[in-house]
Design an enzyme around this catalytic site. Structure first.
Site, PDB file in Angstrom:
ATOM      1  N   SER A  50       0.853  -1.184   0.000  1.00  0.00           N
ATOM      2  CA  SER A  50       0.000   0.000   0.000  1.00  0.00           C
ATOM      3  C   SER A  50       0.892   1.238   0.000  1.00  0.00           C
ATOM      4  O   SER A  50       2.018   1.215   0.463  1.00  0.00           O
ATOM      5  CB  SER A  50      -0.896  -0.005   1.229  1.00  0.00           C
ATOM      6  OG  SER A  50      -0.116   0.170   2.386  1.00  0.00           O
ATOM      7  N   SER A  79       9.044   4.341   7.208  1.00  0.00           N
ATOM      8  CA  SER A  79       8.770   3.104   6.496  1.00  0.00           C
ATOM      9  C   SER A  79       7.407   2.598   6.921  1.00  0.00           C
ATOM     10  O   SER A  79       7.021   2.710   8.074  1.00  0.00           O
ATOM     11  CB  SER A  79       9.847   2.069   6.790  1.00  0.00           C
ATOM     12  OG  SER A  79       9.537   1.341   7.963  1.00  0.00           O
ATOM     13  N   LYS A  80       6.681   2.101   5.934  1.00  0.00           N
ATOM     14  CA  LYS A  80       5.315   1.696   6.270  1.00  0.00           C
ATOM     15  C   LYS A  80       5.308   0.474   7.176  1.00  0.00           C
ATOM     16  O   LYS A  80       4.378   0.249   7.916  1.00  0.00           O
ATOM     17  CB  LYS A  80       4.502   1.453   5.003  1.00  0.00           C
ATOM     18  CG  LYS A  80       5.076   0.424   4.066  1.00  0.00           C
ATOM     19  CD  LYS A  80       4.334   0.493   2.719  1.00  0.00           C
ATOM     20  CE  LYS A  80       5.186  -0.127   1.622  1.00  0.00           C
ATOM     21  NZ  LYS A  80       4.927   0.389   0.308  1.00  0.00           N
ATOM     22  N   ARG A  81       6.397  -0.277   7.108  1.00  0.00           N
ATOM     23  CA  ARG A  81       6.448  -1.483   7.930  1.00  0.00           C
ATOM     24  C   ARG A  81       6.593  -1.125   9.413  1.00  0.00           C
ATOM     25  O   ARG A  81       5.913  -1.652  10.272  1.00  0.00           O
ATOM     26  CB  ARG A  81       7.631  -2.349   7.472  1.00  0.00           C
ATOM     27  CG  ARG A  81       7.626  -3.764   7.985  1.00  0.00           C
ATOM     28  CD  ARG A  81       8.604  -4.633   7.192  1.00  0.00           C
ATOM     29  NE  ARG A  81       9.930  -4.000   7.073  1.00  0.00           N
ATOM     30  CZ  ARG A  81      10.848  -4.026   8.034  1.00  0.00           C
ATOM     31  NH1 ARG A  81      10.612  -4.640   9.158  1.00  0.00           N
ATOM     32  NH2 ARG A  81      12.007  -3.426   7.857  1.00  0.00           N
TER      33      ARG A  81
END
Length: 489
Positions: free
Chosen positions: A10, A254-256
């Site tokens: 995403s 970071s999306k994580r």
RNA sequence: GCCCCCAUAGUCUAGUGGCCCAGGACGUCACCCUUUCAAGGUGAAGAUCGCGGGUUCGAAUCCCGCUGGGGGUACCA
């Protein structure tokens, strides 16, 4: 202008910001904004990611003039499809023919070994410059005949410097020694083009004049410049926007690790207009004091010259504050409609809500309107209106400087008065309860606090009289009775 | 390691040689309003403009060095 995400997950908030700057720039100058999907890395492809990305951009209100879903004069807008059409191969062959690129027959494993060996020998860094650069036609033909797979690499000059300017760094020249570069792969051994090659061919074909992208691309821009020169194409204007750093400043978002996928903001109840405004201010400013700006104002005022070159840190507090400002500016009807999905999801009302539920929520909205900073907070604030509450524990009912006995007296007395009150509305309730506090020798806060807990189950709630009025006589009386039962004799 | 970029309060920023012993916002704290929580109002603390040199009558603003931070260093984007 274009925004060209990779479908590897995403879209995260940094990507949204890059898209926003591209979009603002295009709209400001009356240019075209197109969307292109760069899916040349089959190994990182994530099913459904493209749809998620488009949905996130749509939610943000960033509309595109050409793209994978709507087509356009340069279709298709997905690189794997363009590859299937053979678009990239032809350009690679042209470079090969003119001796500006070469076929490289080293495998990834061999490369790895060479690199390890070079480092072991004490070389500071390994920059691949294949021996194949200087092969004659016969040598190439012989290698090809062996059936060994090969990549196509750009023949990067060994000496000299490569320079380019960046609009965000005041148009200053950024220059790098060519001996710091290496021969990048243009076409993988699978035949698939690499980003550096595919995006550039597409940008040229699609008539991209300005490349606005993340700062992480600065180091690879010299390769792009070299490629444009190899083709003899016009070089676009570059603008590398600074990254958004993590809150602690350690690394980029970071999306994580940081929970900043665009979808999360929708889920938590951020208004797209608030996110847009906040994101626009991450690295860009209009003047020394204007912060709240509509989409139209942003478009009118946005210029690359006012984009900062230094990275910004992710600041959720500021976003939250801004979201509150935008929520407060909402029309109550509008807010009601935006709130319904959250209430449905929480199971407080039906999905879809009934007309009566909608009307009731509309009536409740003014009570919580200015207390809301995320739409997702609404279910907790409205639960006591929409579902039955647990009888509150005695310690919550008993207010400062009171005990069980005085609380009982107060509650019983209020119950008595409220049972006989002639009208159940805010003015009447206030006219009844305010004198009662005095009569009981209590401070307003004491009586009202007890009643608030008894009626809502919580010590934090909207103003008491409005709250009681909205809950309704029957339910309030019931709750007061139950609360009374909670208090020890 | 090497290469590139960046550098104003905890954070986002204004500032492009004198208007700045640095302005706005978030956050923090105090007070006011007040039935709780918000919102709103008033005010406060918080920046030797990363450090050191230079240029100049004069520098946050220009130059150099250092330090710090970020990014890159893939047949990933």
């Amino acid at each position: 202008m274009r925004f060209a995400p990779s479908p590897t997950g995403s879209l995260h908030i940094g990507g949204v910001r890059t898209a926003l700057f591209n979009w603002l720039f295009a709209r400001h100058h009356g240019g075209q904004f197109l969307l292109r999907i760069e899916d040349t890395d089959e190994t990182r492809y994530v099913e459904g990611a493209e749809a998620q990305i488009l949905a996130a951009l749509r939610w943000m209100g960033l509309d595109w003039d050409e793209g994978p879903d709507i087509g356009g004069p340069h279709a298709p807008y997905v690189q794997s499809q363009r590859h299937a059409l053979g678009i990239y191969r032809g350009y690679a062959d042209a470079l090969l023919e003119r001796g500006l690129a070469y076929k490289s027959f080293v495998t990834a494993e061999e490369l790895e070994q060479q690199k390890a060996a070079a480092l072991a020998r004490g070389l500071k860094s390994f920059r691949y410059r294949g021996a194949e650069r200087d092969w004659d036609a016969a040598q190439v033909a012989a290698a090809e005949a062996s059936g060994k797979p090969y990549t196509v690499r750009l023949k990067v000059p060994l000496t000299g410097t490569t320079e380019f300017s960046d609009l965000i760094r005041g148009g200053d020249e950024i220059s790098i020694e060519n001996n710091q570069l290496y021969d990048i792969v243009l076409i993988k051994s699978t035949g698939m083009p690499v980003y550096h090659f595919a995006h550039l061919v597409d940008d040229h074909l699609m008539g991209i004049t300005h490349v606005i992208r993340g700062e992480e691309w600065v180091p690879s821009t010299p390769y792009h410049v070299l490629l444009y020169k190899a083709f003899g194409w016009d070089i676009p204007q570059f603008a590398h926007v600074p990254n958004i750093l993590r809150q602690d400043g350690r690394g980029k978002l970071s999306k994580r690790k940081d929970d900043v996928g665009a979808n999360r903001f929708w889920e938590r109840g951020y208004l797209p207009e608030a996110l847009t405004n906040y994101l626009a201010l991450q690295g860009w400013s209009y003047d020394d004091h204007t912060e709240i700006m509509s989409r139209a104002e942003l478009i009118e005022r946005f210029t690359l010259e006012r984009v900062q070159a230094s990275p910004a840190r992710w600041n959720p507090d500021k976003l939250l504050d801004m979201n509150g400002i935008y929520i407060r500016a909402l029309d109550p009807d509008d807010l009601t409609h935006r709130l319904l999905p959250f209430l449905s999801a929480a199971g407080l009302i039906d999905t879809p809500p009934t007309a009566a539920q909608q009307a009731y929520v509309r009536q409740l909205v003014p009570l919580i309107h200015e207390r809301l900073k995320e739409l997702g907070e609404a279910p907790a604030l409205l639960a006591c209106f929409l579902q039955e509450i647990d009888p509150p524990p005695a310690e919550l009912l008993i207010q400062k400087k009171m005990d069980a006995a005085s609380t009982r007296t107060a509650l019983a007395s209020a119950l008595e008065h409220l049972t006989h009150v002639e009208a159940w509305d805010t003015p009447t309730l206030e006219a009844t309860l305010r004198p009662l506090a005095e009569e009981l020798g209590l401070k307003p806060g004491q009586l009202f606090g007890t009643l608030r807990v008894a009626a809502t189950g919580s010590s934090v709630a909207p103003p008491l009289f409005e709250t009681l009025a909205a809950i309704g006589r029957e339910r309030v009386l019931q709750r007061l009775q139950r609360a009374l039962a909670q208090l020890p004799e």
